[in-house]
Design an enzyme around this catalytic site. Structure first.
Site, PDB file in Angstrom:
ATOM      1  N   SER A  50       0.817  -1.217   0.000  1.00 26.88           N
ATOM      2  CA  SER A  50       0.000   0.000   0.000  1.00 26.88           C
ATOM      3  C   SER A  50       0.844   1.258   0.000  1.00 26.88           C
ATOM      4  O   SER A  50       0.499   2.244  -0.662  1.00 26.88           O
ATOM      5  CB  SER A  50      -0.934  -0.009   1.212  1.00 26.88           C
ATOM      6  OG  SER A  50      -1.753  -1.149   1.221  1.00 26.88           O
ATOM      7  N   HIS A 110       0.649   4.184   4.579  1.00 24.55           N
ATOM      8  CA  HIS A 110      -0.005   4.872   3.462  1.00 24.55           C
ATOM      9  C   HIS A 110       0.485   6.310   3.347  1.00 24.55           C
ATOM     10  O   HIS A 110       0.837   6.777   2.256  1.00 24.55           O
ATOM     11  CB  HIS A 110      -1.517   4.857   3.662  1.00 24.55           C
ATOM     12  CG  HIS A 110      -2.118   3.499   3.598  1.00 24.55           C
ATOM     13  ND1 HIS A 110      -3.455   3.248   3.836  1.00 24.55           N
ATOM     14  CD2 HIS A 110      -1.571   2.290   3.315  1.00 24.55           C
ATOM     15  CE1 HIS A 110      -3.696   1.954   3.700  1.00 24.55           C
ATOM     16  NE2 HIS A 110      -2.565   1.366   3.393  1.00 24.55           N
TER      17      HIS A 110
END
Length: 303
Positions: A204, A251
């Site tokens: 991610s 993230h």
């Protein structure tokens, strides 16, 4: 009167009546290459191709409509192979996930680390010198028996497939790979700085870095940003919602790293947008990551 036959300079046993328009050597049909005027030999054509400057994007990537997104294919394959490895050997996740600091007990279980060690308990993680976790964790995903399970892999690979091809086409393979790896490491480093006792896996961080790059690329090229802004808003909303079950630090770290790297590729002065200088910039950023990790390690192990 018939002209005396001469031989090809590359094939002495073959008669040749045509001269290369560039070097004036005689060439046989097998060595003739059609040119704008007359024919040229193989060597002159090759030399001419080397002297022609290959067109490039404003980011330094080679312009080629037919180029396949090879790096994207390889990255997807590596992630999927790593997942198959997890299925066969589940202990791979504990061994290679992004983990800042934990205590591994005699029973093999991991416990929270608060600066002290105890007999029979060993420090595990980046704080113990396992820096490779900052990279390897980005190629692992939640195991099949986890709540999000295989969907974690599928969502990331779907995003990588859709965004990666566009970004690779603009940056070129080498710059694209550098961006992906730096974004992955940037996400892992922020996890280590803010949540060192959390074990995280997933691509991610790298994918969020590509999303930031996608936005910067469209802005630099002067495209209509309405659709791109909606796309980016969706990614940011996903980052907030996914914080409930994944690492928002990873993230955010990947997003910021991807934006920084691509901004440098896109807006640096033209004289600085050369391969060696861009490589140097990437190494400087990697060095800053290393310093941040070293400082955090020192703080964690000071006790």
């Amino acid at each position: 009167m018939e002209a005396a036959a001469t031989t090809c300079y590359r094939h002495p046993s073959t008669e040749a009546y045509v001269r290369c328009t560039r070097c004036d050597r005689r060439i046989c049909p097998d060595c003739m290459r059609e040119a704008s005027v007359g024919h040229q030999c193989v060597e002159c054509v090759r030399e001419g191709q080397r002297s022609v400057r290959q067109p490039r994007t404003v980011f330094g990537g080679a312009v080629s409509r037919a180029a396949a997104p090879v790096v994207t294919y390889v990255l997807i394959a590596l992630n999927m192979l790593a997942y198959l490895g997890e299925v066969v050997r589940p202990e791979i996740v504990d061994r290679f996930a992004v983990l800042g600091a934990a205590l591994t007990g005699p029973d093999g279980e991991q416990y929270y680390y608060r600066g002290d060690t105890f007999p029979g308990y060993e420090l595990t993680g980046v704080a113990d010198g396992e820096w490779y976790r900052l990279v390897t964790g980005a190629f692992l995903h939640l195991p099949p028996d986890a709540s999000f399970g295989v969907m974690h892999l599928l969502v990331n690979m779907f995003a990588l497939w859709n965004i990666g091809r566009a970004v690779e086409g603009q940056l070129g393979r080498a710059r694209y790979l550098g961006l992906y790896l730096l974004s992955a490491v940037g996400g892992s480093v922020l996890v280590y700085l803010l949540a060192p006792d959390t074990s995280t896996v997933g691509a991610s961080g790298a994918v969020f870095g590509l999303a930031a790059a996608y936005w910067v690329i469209h802005r630099r090229l002067g495209h209509d940003m309405a659709a791109v802004n909606r796309f980016m808003a969706g990614f940011l909303i996903w980052m907030v919602l996914s914080a409930l079950f994944t690492s928002w630090q990873g993230h955010l770290g990947g997003l910021l790293t991807g934006a920084l790297v691509t901004y440098g590729l896109a807006y640096a002065p033209a004289k600085l947008r050369t391969g060696p200088l861009q490589l140097a910039g990437g190494l400087v950023l990697l060095g800053l990551f290393a310093v941040a990790v070293a400082v955090r390690t020192s703080a964690l192990t000071a006790g």
